[in-house]
Design an enzyme around this catalytic site. Structure first.
Site, short mmCIF file in Angstrom:
data_model
loop_
_atom_site.label_atom_id
_atom_site.label_comp_id
_atom_site.label_asym_id
_atom_site.label_seq_id
_atom_site.Cartn_x
_atom_site.Cartn_y
_atom_site.Cartn_z
N GLY A 1 0.43 -4.38 10.55
CA GLY A 1 1.72 -4.04 9.98
C GLY A 1 1.70 -2.59 9.52
N ALA B 1 -0.76 0.73 6.15
CA ALA B 1 -1.06 -0.15 7.28
C ALA B 1 -2.03 -1.24 6.85
CB ALA B 1 -1.65 0.64 8.44
N ASP B 2 -1.93 -2.39 7.50
CA ASP B 2 -2.86 -3.48 7.24
C ASP B 2 -3.04 -4.29 8.53
OD1 ASP B 2 -4.26 -4.87 4.79
OD2 ASP B 2 -3.54 -6.47 6.09
N THR B 3 -4.27 -4.73 8.77
CA THR B 3 -4.60 -5.46 9.99
C THR B 3 -5.27 -6.79 9.67
OG1 THR B 3 -4.93 -3.37 11.20
CG2 THR B 3 -5.88 -5.36 12.17
N LYS C 1 0.82 -1.21 0.00
CA LYS C 1 0.00 0.00 0.00
C LYS C 1 0.86 1.26 0.00
CE LYS C 1 -3.82 -2.23 2.46
NZ LYS C 1 -4.61 -2.28 3.70
#
Length: 205
Positions: A117, A80-82, A51
């Site tokens: 992250g 960001a990624d969850t 991203k």
């Protein structure tokens, strides 16, 4: 001070970044997510990197094409990624209501982990880039859910845009037994860790 770009359309991440007083613009990544990793920590760092790099690439291209209009400045892109992880299964956003029901039934009465992250992509005034990536993990315990409670929550529409099919900060809070770690990480952005990482890198927000 760097211009900050948040490479996410998540209103929750936007709110969390605003809470620490950061000034930023939102420019969501639109590319397809490609997962090559298996460990949850590696997956979220990989996706956050994709991203941030996509948006940073767009910024660099724009600056090159409109050099006469752009004032050179330092830029920080945050991706960001969850995901939610339980017994080696990675749970992202549900595909449909049945998928949400499957996830909530799986997590009911259990303890699972939430990984976020975060990737920073730095672009200096000369167009040179650098990267820094990290992840945060929080353990979350749920009370046992009845089928009626699951159906009622799904009918609210709340689970459909959330990893693991629930939002800890909304109406689902009544089903959370406890957490171990950063609450904001479960919401979608570990802002305390984010701030500390930026401080270590000498970046002022």
């Amino acid at each position: 001070m760097s211009q900050i770009i948040l490479a996410s359309a998540s209103p929750r991440r936007k709110e969390l970044l605003e809470q620490i007083g950061a000034e930023f613009v939102v420019c969501p990544a639109k590319g397809e997510e490609i997962i090559t990793e298996e460990e949850p920590s590696a997956v979220v760092m990989e996706l956050s990197r994709q991203k941030a790099e996509e948006v940073a690439s767009g910024v660099l291209t724009y600056n090159e094409q409109h050099a006469e209009l752009v004032t050179p400045q330092d830029i920080l892109v945050i991706g960001a990624d969850t995901v939610v992880a339980y017994e080696n299964q990675i749970l992202g956003k549900p595909k449909d209501e049945e998928d949400a029901r499957r996830m909530l039934s799986m997590l009911s009465g259990k303890t699972h982990s939430v990984y976020t992250g975060v990737t920073f992509v730095f672009i200096d005034k000369a167009g040179r880039t650098g990267e820094h990536c990290f992840y945060e993990k929080t353990d979350v315990s749920m009370y046992k859910l009845t089928e009626e409670e699951i159906d009622r929550y799904i009918s609210s529409g709340d689970p459909m845009d959330k990893a693991g099919s629930y939002g800890i900060q909304g109406r689902f809070a009544i089903h959370i037994k406890g957490i171990h770690g950063d609450y904001n990480n479960v919401v979608g952005l570990p802002v305390a860790r984010l701030y500390q990482e930026l401080r270590k890198l000498g970046v002022d927000v």
